[in-house]
Design a protein around this motif. Structure first.
Motif, short mmCIF file in Angstrom:
data_model
loop_
_atom_site.label_atom_id
_atom_site.label_comp_id
_atom_site.label_asym_id
_atom_site.label_seq_id
_atom_site.Cartn_x
_atom_site.Cartn_y
_atom_site.Cartn_z
N ILE A 1 19.28 2.24 65.63
CA ILE A 1 18.51 1.77 66.89
C ILE A 1 17.18 1.10 66.43
CG2 ILE A 1 17.76 2.05 69.12
CD1 ILE A 1 20.79 2.87 68.74
N SER A 2 16.95 -0.21 66.86
CA SER A 2 15.81 -1.04 66.55
C SER A 2 14.74 -0.71 67.75
CB SER A 2 16.20 -2.47 66.76
OG SER A 2 16.68 -2.94 68.00
N LYS A 3 13.62 -0.95 67.17
CA LYS A 3 12.58 -0.66 68.26
C LYS A 3 12.68 -1.14 69.61
CE LYS A 3 7.44 -1.10 68.47
NZ LYS A 3 6.35 -1.80 67.91
N GLY A 4 13.44 -2.48 69.53
CA GLY A 4 13.54 -2.77 71.15
C GLY A 4 14.60 -2.31 71.76
N GLU A 5 15.52 -1.77 71.17
CA GLU A 5 16.86 -1.07 71.81
C GLU A 5 16.40 0.32 72.26
OE1 GLU A 5 20.16 -3.47 69.24
OE2 GLU A 5 19.32 -1.63 68.29
N ARG A 6 15.18 0.88 71.75
CA ARG A 6 15.18 2.22 72.07
C ARG A 6 15.35 2.75 73.48
NH1 ARG A 6 10.09 5.82 69.93
NH2 ARG A 6 10.75 7.79 71.19
N LYS A 7 14.54 1.96 74.23
CA LYS A 7 14.44 2.35 75.72
C LYS A 7 15.73 2.22 76.32
CE LYS A 7 11.63 1.74 79.88
NZ LYS A 7 10.76 1.05 80.83
N GLN A 8 16.25 1.31 76.39
CA GLN A 8 17.69 1.10 76.84
C GLN A 8 18.71 1.98 76.19
OE1 GLN A 8 19.30 -2.97 76.57
NE2 GLN A 8 21.33 -2.26 77.80
N PHE A 9 18.49 2.21 75.20
CA PHE A 9 19.56 3.23 74.22
C PHE A 9 19.51 4.71 74.85
CE2 PHE A 9 19.92 6.39 70.96
CZ PHE A 9 21.33 6.30 70.86
N GLU A 10 18.06 5.11 74.86
CA GLU A 10 18.10 6.32 75.37
C GLU A 10 18.40 6.53 76.91
OE1 GLU A 10 13.86 7.93 73.14
OE2 GLU A 10 13.72 6.37 74.90
N GLN A 11 18.28 5.52 77.76
CA GLN A 11 18.52 5.72 79.22
C GLN A 11 20.14 5.74 79.16
OE1 GLN A 11 16.97 2.17 80.89
NE2 GLN A 11 14.89 3.14 81.22
#
Length: 294
Positions: free
Chosen positions: A148-158
């Motif tokens: 997971i990239s830094k930019g994908e983190r928030k959406q990935f966690e949700q």
């Protein structure tokens, strides 16, 4: 004997056989030396010089014959024991080699599921992992680790929280060893699916790249695009004091690029006990050496 048992030198269950050994040894000593002492010390008619010499010759020959028979029997028994031990060790070695081969096969089989089907939800992963782990006794857990990239983190966690129906966030250990929210970095390797979940909840969301020993293996797997294993580690979910290791297998897409990892988790003592049996692991010392580590 009582004092040895009381002080813990001899286990209570071994007291009987040790007493018997002592008794036999003392009895043999009495049988050997008592006739000689009696012949020399007592004023007996048959203890005259000529008769005494004849007695000693016969007596010593008898002892020599008995000793020869005893030594021969002992050597024969030792050879049998050594042969049995060698066969046991060879069987243990074969079992360990087979188990290690099964471990590699398990990791490869699970990574192939993601390579073939692409996206796999947790329910299907749970079923696949449970069936695959049946072939490798001693498996502590199987997990899927996306990149997971830094930019994908928030959406990935949700998205993962919704899919697992539980709160999910990428975590790491702080300096005191507590699990905390992972700091910002360019990419993460979070444990996203894990089977069994029971007992391994603490590992869910843990970023394998947050610790140097795990990250070193991950980078090696990514560069070589082949399976790798970590050095001995302590699991995030460890409640005892067992060492463990991870087998990390790459998941490749159609272009041959690594998209995620499959992690197979093994606790060393549990793995050896499952491979060799509890009784064997108690009485035989087994040492595992990493020959790739200089």
């Amino acid at each position: 004997m009582f004092s040895l048992v009381y002080s813990g030198v001899i286990a209570p269950v071994d007291a009987g056989i040790n007493w018997l050994h002592w008794w036999v040894g003392d009895s043999i000593g009495v049988l050997i030396f008592c006739p000689i002492i009696l012949a020399l010390c007592l004023s007996l008619e048959w203890a005259k010089k000529t008769t005494l010499l004849t007695f000693f010759v016969v007596y010593l020959c008898s002892i020599l014959i008995a000793t020869t028979i005893f030594v021969s029997a002992r050597n024969s028994q030792e050879q049998k024991i050594e042969q049995l031990f060698s066969e046991k060790v060879a069987g243990m070695h074969t079992s360990l080699v087979k188990q290690l081969q099964n471990i590699i096969h398990t990791s490869g089989a699970l990574s192939s599921v993601f390579s073939v089907f692409g996206e796999v939800d947790y329910r299907h992963f749970e079923n696949y992992a449970r069936n695959v782990s049946l072939f490798t006794t001693g498996t502590h857990a199987l997990s899927w680790v996306p990149i997971i990239s830094k930019g994908e983190r928030k959406q990935f966690e949700q998205h993962t929280s919704l899919q697992l129906a539980r709160e999910f966030s990428i975590s790491e250990r702080d300096a005191s060893g507590r699990l905390v929210t992972a700091e910002s970095r360019s990419r993460y390797f979070p444990v996203t699916y894990i089977e069994p979940m029971l007992g391994n909840e603490a590992a869910l969301g843990f970023d394998l790249g947050s610790q140097v020993d795990r990250l070193k293996t991950i980078e090696l797997v990514l560069s070589k695009k082949s399976t790798g294993e970590t050095a001995p580690i302590t699991l995030v979910q460890e409640k005892e004091e067992q060492s463990a290791f991870l087998i990390l297998a790459p998941v490749l897409d159609g272009r041959g690029e690594v998209t995620s990892l499959v992690s197979s988790v093994y606790r060393v003592h549990d793995l050896l006990a499952a491979t060799l049996g509890q009784s064997t692991s108690k009485f035989v010392a087994v040492t595992l050496s990493d020959i790739t580590n200089p």
